[in-house]
Design an enzyme around this catalytic site. Structure first.
Site, PDB file in Angstrom:
ATOM      1  N   HIS A 294       1.102  -1.205  -0.113  1.00 31.42           N
ATOM      2  CA  HIS A 294       0.260  -0.428  -0.407  1.00 31.42           C
ATOM      3  C   HIS A 294       0.980   1.430  -0.145  1.00 31.42           C
ATOM      4  CE1 HIS A 294      -0.729   0.543   4.841  1.00 31.42           C
ATOM      5  NE2 HIS A 294       1.024   0.418   4.328  1.00 31.42           N
TER       6      HIS A 294
ATOM      7  N   ASN B  76      -4.957   8.699   3.664  1.00 30.96           N
ATOM      8  CA  ASN B  76      -4.034   8.415   4.272  1.00 30.96           C
ATOM      9  C   ASN B  76      -2.724   8.537   3.727  1.00 30.96           C
ATOM     10  OD1 ASN B  76      -1.602   9.626   6.889  1.00 30.96           O
ATOM     11  ND2 ASN B  76      -1.918   7.379   6.860  1.00 30.96           N
TER      12      ASN B  76
ATOM     13  N   GLN C 119       1.055  10.268   2.772  1.00 38.05           N
ATOM     14  CA  GLN C 119       2.509   9.743   3.433  1.00 38.05           C
ATOM     15  C   GLN C 119       3.199   9.090   2.240  1.00 38.05           C
ATOM     16  OE1 GLN C 119       1.560   8.798   7.149  1.00 38.05           O
ATOM     17  NE2 GLN C 119       3.227   9.484   7.763  1.00 38.05           N
TER      18      GLN C 119
END
Length: 336
Positions: free
Chosen positions: A255, A302, A306
């Site tokens: 991911h 997120n 990030q």
């Protein structure tokens, strides 16, 4: 009309979500739950304020909010003084010494992830992570940005450690991994998942493959010499040769990366894998129609702020695996 009356309340709840998270972050970072845990008896506002070095007014407001969030108990003694104590939930998940503590995860969320999310608007507009704006570091090398200091690296490792201490057993037992005696945990970080694996499968050994500075830190702070069935190998899994293994674990790794980089890594694993071997992917899965679950959708945002990657659907991972050469794909939801 009844439904319409609920809409403003729901919108307000969404708006207030950050107030809830910041209340939890604040109580943890100030040491509220630790102080109550260490005390032999419940404490009053004045006692807690003095112990924490905080104002009584501010402390009282914080404590009462924590009571409403079911993080603290409040009881009145015969003299009329309100005394506070931890709830069972706080004792299990918010105390540093608890084996299932989420304290380090909360601290990382507060001091790192929250700052990145301040630039979510920019991330959505630009389609890239926001380390440069949030921390002034170039994110061309993702993990150089993520591990931009030894302190930040240790905080991230504590975050991963706390997650696998809670979810790891479910992950390594979702499938019967007992046939795989030689396991390699790529990006194994703190070794928490490796520990769960050797605990569940006493005849297996696990080699943690990670960056040299991560391996050194893991050996110093997380994995002891007594963990005899856990070994280490230093390297970059995109650049260096992988150790041969029966099973490769990629836990919350893909991911972080684009489809192209994910296939590159999976193909490398495919060619390193012993005959009859395989790869275990551990990820949060989106529904096939993209309707949820909300947690995975938020995780995907997120990943935007990030990393280079995203959360994906099961069919997406099947496609990546097939492209890399893997033909037999099984999927299991642990519910964690």
């Amino acid at each position: 009309m009844a439904g319409e009356e609920l809409y403003p309340r729901k919108i307000l709840q969404y708006m207030e979500g950050f107030l809830v998270s910041k209340t939890l972050f604040c109580a943890c970072e100030l040491g509220v739950f630790e102080q109550l845990h260490e005390s032999p008896h419940p404490l009053s506002v004045s006692e807690l304020a003095a112990a924490l070095g905080c104002s009584e007014d501010g402390t009282e407001r914080l404590l009462n909010a924590c009571v409403s969030l079911e993080l603290l108990n409040a009881n009145t003694d015969p003299s009329g003084t309100v005394l506070y104590s931890n709830t069972e939930m706080s004792s299990v998940f918010l105390i540093k010494s608890s084996p299932t503590s989420l304290y380090n995860s909360i601290e990382y969320s507060s001091r790192t992830i929250y700052l990145c999310w301040h630039y979510l608007n920019d991330a959505v507009r630009e389609g890239k992570n926001q380390y440069e704006k949030a921390f002034g570091v170039n994110s061309k090398d993702l993990f150089e940005a993520l591990y931009r200091s030894d302190e930040e690296m240790v905080k991230f490792m504590h975050l991963m450690n706390s997650i696998w201490n809670i979810c790891g057993r479910d992950v390594v037992t979702a499938f019967d991994l007992s046939p795989f005696k030689c396991v390699c945990d790529l990006g194994g970080c703190s070794g928490a998942l490796a520990k769960q694996c050797v605990s569940a499968y006493p005849e297996s050994t696990v080699t943690i493959f990670d960056l040299p500075k991560v391996v050194r830190t893991s050996q110093q702070h997380f994995v002891s010499p007594q963990d005899e069935r856990i070994a280490f190998c230093e390297g970059d899994f995109f650049k260096d040769e992988l150790p041969q293994a029966d099973l490769y674990i990629l836990a919350r790794i893909l991911h972080d990366w684009t489809d192209q980089r994910s296939v590159e890594l999976l193909a490398k694993i495919y060619h390193s894998c012993r005959p009859g071997g395989g790869v275990l992917l551990v990820e949060a899965l989106l529904y096939e129609d993209n309707s949820g679950p909300l947690t995975a959708q938020l995780y995907s945002l997120n990943m935007l702020v990030q990393t280079e990657g995203r959360e994906r659907k099961a069919s997406d991972y099947s496609r990546l695996l097939n492209t890399a050469g893997f033909t037999q794909v099984q999927i299991h939801n642990t519910g964690k």
